[in-house]
Design a protein around this motif. Structure first.
Motif, PDB file in Angstrom:
ATOM      1  N   PHE A   1       0.843  -1.198   0.000  1.00  0.00           N
ATOM      2  CA  PHE A   1       0.000   0.000   0.000  1.00  0.00           C
ATOM      3  C   PHE A   1       0.878   1.248   0.000  1.00  0.00           C
ATOM      4  CE2 PHE A   1      -2.398  -3.304   2.247  1.00  0.00           C
ATOM      5  CZ  PHE A   1      -3.549  -3.350   1.468  1.00  0.00           C
ATOM      6  N   ASP A   2       0.607   2.144  -0.941  1.00  0.00           N
ATOM      7  CA  ASP A   2       1.379   3.384  -1.025  1.00  0.00           C
ATOM      8  C   ASP A   2       1.142   4.286   0.188  1.00  0.00           C
ATOM      9  OD1 ASP A   2       2.379   2.585  -3.445  1.00  0.00           O
ATOM     10  OD2 ASP A   2       0.859   3.655  -4.625  1.00  0.00           O
ATOM     11  N   PHE A   3      -0.028   4.182   0.778  1.00  0.00           N
ATOM     12  CA  PHE A   3      -0.371   5.090   1.877  1.00  0.00           C
ATOM     13  C   PHE A   3       0.254   4.671   3.210  1.00  0.00           C
ATOM     14  CE2 PHE A   3      -3.804   1.954   1.753  1.00  0.00           C
ATOM     15  CZ  PHE A   3      -3.840   1.532   3.071  1.00  0.00           C
ATOM     16  N   GLU A   4       1.074   3.609   3.192  1.00  0.00           N
ATOM     17  CA  GLU A   4       1.689   3.160   4.441  1.00  0.00           C
ATOM     18  C   GLU A   4       2.502   4.269   5.106  1.00  0.00           C
ATOM     19  OE1 GLU A   4       4.890  -0.185   6.094  1.00  0.00           O
ATOM     20  OE2 GLU A   4       4.284  -0.167   3.970  1.00  0.00           O
ATOM     21  N   ARG A   5       3.089   5.135   4.284  1.00  0.00           N
ATOM     22  CA  ARG A   5       3.913   6.204   4.849  1.00  0.00           C
ATOM     23  C   ARG A   5       3.075   7.331   5.477  1.00  0.00           C
ATOM     24  NH1 ARG A   5       4.666   6.146  -0.670  1.00  0.00           N
ATOM     25  NH2 ARG A   5       3.604   7.788  -1.845  1.00  0.00           N
ATOM     26  N   ASN A   6       1.749   7.232   5.345  1.00  0.00           N
ATOM     27  CA  ASN A   6       0.873   8.285   5.865  1.00  0.00           C
ATOM     28  C   ASN A   6      -0.149   7.746   6.871  1.00  0.00           C
ATOM     29  OD1 ASN A   6       2.044  10.336   4.311  1.00  0.00           O
ATOM     30  ND2 ASN A   6       0.732   9.887   2.561  1.00  0.00           N
ATOM     31  N   ILE A   7       0.294   6.857   7.730  1.00  0.00           N
ATOM     32  CA  ILE A   7      -0.637   6.322   8.728  1.00  0.00           C
ATOM     33  C   ILE A   7      -0.292   6.775  10.149  1.00  0.00           C
ATOM     34  CG2 ILE A   7      -1.099   4.271   7.311  1.00  0.00           C
ATOM     35  CD1 ILE A   7       0.686   2.683   9.261  1.00  0.00           C
ATOM     36  N   LYS A   8       0.748   7.591  10.294  1.00  0.00           N
ATOM     37  CA  LYS A   8       1.187   8.035  11.614  1.00  0.00           C
ATOM     38  C   LYS A   8       0.603   9.414  11.942  1.00  0.00           C
ATOM     39  CE  LYS A   8       3.906   4.491  12.373  1.00  0.00           C
ATOM     40  NZ  LYS A   8       3.616   3.506  13.433  1.00  0.00           N
ATOM     41  N   VAL A   9       0.063   9.524  13.142  1.00  0.00           N
ATOM     42  CA  VAL A   9      -0.489  10.804  13.578  1.00  0.00           C
ATOM     43  C   VAL A   9       0.601  11.860  13.668  1.00  0.00           C
ATOM     44  CG1 VAL A   9      -1.587  11.999  15.511  1.00  0.00           C
ATOM     45  CG2 VAL A   9      -2.432   9.775  14.799  1.00  0.00           C
ATOM     46  N   THR A  10       1.795  11.452  14.080  1.00  0.00           N
ATOM     47  CA  THR A  10       2.898  12.414  14.208  1.00  0.00           C
ATOM     48  C   THR A  10       3.210  13.078  12.867  1.00  0.00           C
ATOM     49  OG1 THR A  10       4.411  10.522  13.958  1.00  0.00           O
ATOM     50  CG2 THR A  10       3.976  11.304  16.196  1.00  0.00           C
ATOM     51  N   LYS A  11       3.138  12.301  11.788  1.00  0.00           N
ATOM     52  CA  LYS A  11       3.403  12.866  10.465  1.00  0.00           C
ATOM     53  C   LYS A  11       2.285  13.825  10.049  1.00  0.00           C
ATOM     54  CE  LYS A  11       4.784  11.697   5.770  1.00  0.00           C
ATOM     55  NZ  LYS A  11       5.108  10.614   4.802  1.00  0.00           N
ATOM     56  N   LEU A  12       1.052  13.467  10.387  1.00  0.00           N
ATOM     57  CA  LEU A  12      -0.077  14.353  10.078  1.00  0.00           C
ATOM     58  C   LEU A  12       0.047  15.667  10.836  1.00  0.00           C
ATOM     59  CD1 LEU A  12      -2.832  14.972   8.841  1.00  0.00           C
ATOM     60  CD2 LEU A  12      -3.894  13.737  10.749  1.00  0.00           C
ATOM     61  N   ARG A  13       0.444  15.585  12.104  1.00  0.00           N
ATOM     62  CA  ARG A  13       0.619  16.804  12.897  1.00  0.00           C
ATOM     63  C   ARG A  13       1.693  17.695  12.285  1.00  0.00           C
ATOM     64  NH1 ARG A  13       0.813  13.690  18.722  1.00  0.00           N
ATOM     65  NH2 ARG A  13      -1.446  13.368  18.989  1.00  0.00           N
TER      66      ARG A  13
END
Length: 200
Positions: free
Chosen positions: A70-82
């Motif tokens: 899954f390409d979105f694996e790198r975007n599952i962390k809340v810290t990255k979203l913050r």
């Protein structure tokens, strides 16, 4: 499975950032527990987020073993979203900084005009009494209140207070009228039993 996540993704215009797939944390009692401090609630929330992220990572790792990525694996962390939101906010503020400065300058100019207008109106108002005249007026008002209090015929002037409130203050502060004070003083003097006491 990949098609499923593609269908669930939002339709975005070209150039849009990638979708963040963040695990949802259920509302737990600790969020409303008044016995916990704010820091304790935040710690428990972070622990719940970490637990959800671990569950999501386990889901992704399980599909990896079957050759599904899954390409979105790198975007599952809340810290990255913050961090992304923080950077986005900083970038937007920086981009709009010239507009903000211009708006502040316009507001500053409007305030100057308002001040000048108020100054002009103030000049047109009748001039007040001198400090000595104001002091004399204050002294006269104090004497008026004192006299009315001890005459015992009516309540002293007190704007904004009801009769009951005035009486309550009188009872608490003065205890008695001038007539009552004179009677009390006379009785105290009689109690001294002077040899030269003259009823007249």
């Amino acid at each position: 499975v990949q098609d499923h996540f593609r269908q669930m993704d939002f339709v975005k215009p070209p150039g849009s950032p990638e979708t963040f797939w963040i695990a949802t944390v259920e509302a737990e009692p600790y969020l409303q527990d008044q016995s916990l401090s704010l820091q304790e609630r935040m710690d428990r929330l972070e622990a719940a987020i970490a637990k959800k992220e671990a569950k999501m990572q386990k889901f992704i790792d399980g599909w990896k073993e079957k050759g599904c990525f899954f390409d979105f694996e790198r975007n599952i962390k809340v810290t990255k979203l913050r961090k992304y939101l923080s950077d986005l906010h900083s970038r937007q503020v920086t981009e709009r900084l010239p507009q903000l400065v211009a708006a502040l300058e316009r507001a500053k100019g409007g305030m100057k005009l308002d001040v000048k207008g108020l100054e002009a109106k103030l000049e047109m108002l009748p001039k007040g009494d001198s400090p000595s005249a104001e002091l004399r007026e204050f002294t006269g008002m104090y004497k008026l209140i004192f006299d009315e209090q001890f005459i015992g015929e009516r309540n002293p002037p007190a704007l904004g207070l009801s009769t009951d409130e005035i009486k309550e203050i009188q009872d608490r502060e003065f205890k008695m009228t001038a007539k009552e004070m004179a009677s009390a003083l006379l009785q105290d003097w009689k109690d001294l039993q002077h040899e030269s006491y003259d009823e007249a």
